[in-house]
Design an enzyme around this catalytic site. Structure first.
Site, PDB file in Angstrom:
ATOM      1  CG  ASN A  12       3.877 -21.347 -59.637  1.00  0.00           C
ATOM      2  OD1 ASN A  12       4.845 -20.424 -59.993  1.00  0.00           O
ATOM      3  ND2 ASN A  12       3.481 -21.593 -58.592  1.00  0.00           N
ATOM      4  CE  LYS A  14       6.045 -23.721 -57.178  1.00  0.00           C
ATOM      5  NZ  LYS A  14       6.006 -25.331 -56.406  1.00  0.00           N
ATOM      6  CG  HIS A 101       1.162 -21.606 -55.230  1.00  0.00           C
ATOM      7  ND1 HIS A 101       2.084 -22.037 -54.072  1.00  0.00           N
ATOM      8  CD2 HIS A 101       1.389 -22.541 -56.073  1.00  0.00           C
ATOM      9  CE1 HIS A 101       2.794 -23.289 -54.555  1.00  0.00           C
ATOM     10  NE2 HIS A 101       2.198 -23.551 -55.576  1.00  0.00           N
ATOM     11  CD  GLU A 103       5.723 -22.982 -53.417  1.00  0.00           C
ATOM     12  OE1 GLU A 103       5.766 -22.059 -54.243  1.00  0.00           O
ATOM     13  OE2 GLU A 103       5.527 -24.211 -53.713  1.00  0.00           O
ATOM     14  CD  GLU A 173      -1.081 -26.252 -56.704  1.00  0.00           C
ATOM     15  OE1 GLU A 173      -0.514 -26.623 -57.681  1.00  0.00           O
ATOM     16  OE2 GLU A 173      -0.652 -25.225 -56.262  1.00  0.00           O
ATOM     17  N   GLY A 179       6.017 -30.009 -54.363  1.00  0.00           N
ATOM     18  CA  GLY A 179       7.554 -30.062 -54.495  1.00  0.00           C
ATOM     19  C   GLY A 179       8.156 -31.152 -53.584  1.00  0.00           C
ATOM     20  CB  SER A 219       4.828 -34.225 -57.197  1.00  0.00           C
ATOM     21  OG  SER A 219       5.351 -33.461 -55.845  1.00  0.00           O
TER      22      SER A 219
END
Ligand code: PGA
Length: 261
Positions: A12, A14, A101, A103, A173, A179, A219
């Protein structure tokens, strides 16, 4: 689970890179995976930003890796400023799409009802979907992770025809691991994967749950991928930061393909 599912590794990208660097990365990933004997045995997919899908698709040719998009609209077409439809992704030869996702789910507060509609839209438009679920740190620390994952899986998949599940990869996730460099312990990740499959078994049946791919994201690096992917429950990974370097992404793909060895 005796026979491993076909491994999946998603990169991904992003909102990173620019046109030239995205094309260069695509070329490098293509070169790195094309030299790998096991590349044919896994689904390796990159998810560039929307504006670069076409250029990246051209750079990849027939792959590997395959091409995917980071999101899609829940509607077919119409007055939805800034959104991108499943049909548009199809025009650009994007065969995969990420739905939910964190985010977007947490960062942009996309509601579960919208994520459900996006999942259905993707699957009924012949796109393959990576559906993300994951608890926040507060939810984990208060012992609610299992319940939260069950709710997210149920709201995503309720009413989704079982025949469409072959086109789904679920990504566990944990929000606190994305991240942050704080990778979930493989024991905790496998436990969460079992919870996710048990909800799928309730919604469908145990056999289908076992055959549905569940991957870990948060991560993942070239250094920790092999240990995560050595767990029978973990069919691969969804990779953010470490997917921005071709060699690292290829190493993670090798670790996933090794599940079949
Ligand atoms: P990360 O991102 O690998 O940079 O933690 C994972 C993801 O967002 O899918």
């Amino acid at each position: 689970m005796n026979h491993p599912n076909r491994p999946f590794v998603g990169g991904n990208w992003k909102m990173n890179l620019r046109l030239a660097s995205a094309v260069e990365l695509a070329e490098d990933v293509h070169a790195a995976l094309s030299n790998q004997p096991l590349a044919a045995d896994l689904d390796a997919v990159v998810f560039p930003p929307y504006p670069y899908l076409q250029a990246v698709g051209r750079a990849l040719g027939h792959g590997p890796p395959q091409l995917g998009a980071q999101d899609l609209a829940d509607h077919e077409d119409g007055a939805f400023t800034g959104q991108v439809s499943a049909g548009m992704l199809d025009d650009l030869d994007a065969r995969w799409v990420i739905v939910g996702h964190s985010e977007r789910r947490h960062g942009l507060e996309e509601p579960e009802s919208v994520l459900h509609r996006k999942l259905v839209r993707a699957l009924t438009s012949d796109l393959k979907a990576v559906f993300c679920v994951g608890e926040t740190l507060a939810e984990r620390e208060s012992g609610m992770a299992e319940e939260v994952l069950a709710r997210q899986v149920r709201s995503g998949f309720s009413g989704v025809d079982q025949g469409l599940l072959a086109s789904v990869v679920l990504a566990y996730e944990p929000v606190w691991a994305i991240g942050t460099g704080r990778t979930a312990h493989p024991d905790d990740a496998s436990q969460a994967h079992r919870w996710i499959r048990s909800t799928l078994a309730d919604l469908y049946d145990a056999e289908l749950a076992a055959a549905t791919r569940v991957v870990y994201g948060g991560s993942v690096t070239a250094a920790n991928a092999a240990e995560l992917f050595s767990r029978p429950e973990i069919d691969g990974g969804l990779v953010g930061g470490a997917s921005l370097k071709a060699e690292t992404f290829a190493a993670i793909c090798r670790a996933a393909a090794a599940r079949l060895a």
